[in-house]
Design an enzyme around this catalytic site. Structure first.
Site, PDB file in Angstrom:
ATOM      1  N   HIS A  36      27.932  92.007  60.387  1.00  0.00           N
ATOM      2  CA  HIS A  36      26.573  91.507  60.157  1.00  0.00           C
ATOM      3  C   HIS A  36      25.860  92.389  59.137  1.00  0.00           C
ATOM      4  CE1 HIS A  36      27.150  89.022  63.712  1.00  0.00           C
ATOM      5  NE2 HIS A  36      25.997  88.446  63.471  1.00  0.00           N
ATOM      6  N   SER A  67      22.087  84.975  64.213  1.00  0.00           N
ATOM      7  CA  SER A  67      22.023  86.435  64.171  1.00  0.00           C
ATOM      8  C   SER A  67      21.942  86.999  62.757  1.00  0.00           C
ATOM      9  CB  SER A  67      23.240  87.025  64.883  1.00  0.00           C
ATOM     10  OG  SER A  67      24.444  86.530  64.334  1.00  0.00           O
TER      11      SER A  67
END
Length: 301
Positions: free
Chosen positions: A277, A52
């Site tokens: 993230h 990811s």
């Protein structure tokens, strides 16, 4: 396509010897010189492999819901700036090294995207093998027990060993196997192993409750990420691949920064991105790190 064989005992011993002492030491990373691409001709076929941190979950525009893949992740930026003649991005949120060989929902085995015509491969993998998601959840849960202390570190060391350091060591042969498979399937490709960006302040300071970890767990978790990146650098070298430092270029833009300054979103993102993230700026920074490595020409390390 047949799977590549697992490392023979001799090779596994060599990898362990290279990593054993080094990966357990905390390793800092220095930012690379500020290089920007310029004047590229049409580049050879490029394949992006990864998890990811590569795919860019939540960053507009999402082009593959199953893999949480953005058209503004770092591989897409690299491909556009290099005017790549053929670009395939098979990165997928949640991928481990196992997904290099097996399908992940509708995403085929990532290694299947490679062939003898591939000229460039970027690989960013290993974080989920170590257990990024479960580590964040565990440390956030334990923080309430001792907000000023290091309950997460104590939990991971309760056995008498640092379980996260051991997880990094156990991941090393898995990454080694991936890189050998990349080399076998794309023997003419330039292979870049991309490290992970700076998630937490490099000085070890904390920012509870924005990032809900206990105060003294911040340096422990920072050091764990540095161990992971050092392992990736060393395994890349063993496999004649090049390592791309994304920690240095993103230091100072971690989850603890103000929204205008951060390139990694905290557990409650303010910008379009997944928790813990990179946001669009973080992906752009990683793209520049990859482009800078490519600009410097072939080399190891």
């Amino acid at each position: 396509m047949a799977r590549e064989r697992r490392p023979a005992g001799r090779r596994a011993a060599v990898v362990a010897a290279v990593l054993g002492a080094s990966v357990l030491a905390t390793a800092g990373t220095a930012p690379p010189a500020g290089a920007h691409p310029g004047g590229h001709g049409r580049a050879a076929a490029y394949v992006a492999l990864g998890d990811s941190y590569t795919s860019g979950p939540g960053i507009p525009a999402q082009v593959d819901a199953g893999c949480a893949r953005s058209d503004h992740n770092y591989p897409s930026i690299v491909a556009a700036e290099r005017r790549t003649r053929a670009f395939t991005d098979v990165s997928c949120g949640g991928a481990t090294t196992a997904e290099m060989w097996r399908a992940q929902g509708g995403n085929p085995p990532q290694l299947d995207a490679l062939d003898r015509h591939t000229g460039l491969v970027t690989v960013q993998i290993g974080g989920n093998d170590v257990g990024f998601g479960s580590i964040i959840g565990t440390c956030a849960r334990l923080a309430a027990q001792d907000p000023a202390g290091n309950p997460c570190e104590r939990a991971y060391r309760a056995s008498g060993h640092d379980e996260l350091a051991l997880a990094v060591l156990r991941t090393a042969p898995k990454v080694d196997r991936v890189l050998r498979a990349v080399r076998a399937r794309a023997p003419h490709a330039r292979v870049l192993v991309v490290g992970y960006p700076a998630l937490l302040p490099d000085d070890g300071s904390g920012c509870f409750p924005q990032v809900p970890f206990a105060a003294k767990d911040f340096p422990y978790l920072r050091d764990t990420e540095k161990r992971l990146n050092r392992m990736l650098r060393l395994v890349a070298g063993v496999n004649r691949a090049e390592y791309v430092d994304t920690y240095g270029p993103t230091a100072g833009h971690d989850m603890c920064r103000a929204p205008a300054d951060r390139w990694i979103e905290p557990l409650q993102p303010a910008a379009p991105a997944a928790p813990a993230h990179p946001n669009a700026q973080g992906e752009a920074a990683m793209a520049q790190a990859v482009l800078g490595r490519l600009e410097r020409g072939r080399g190891h390390g």
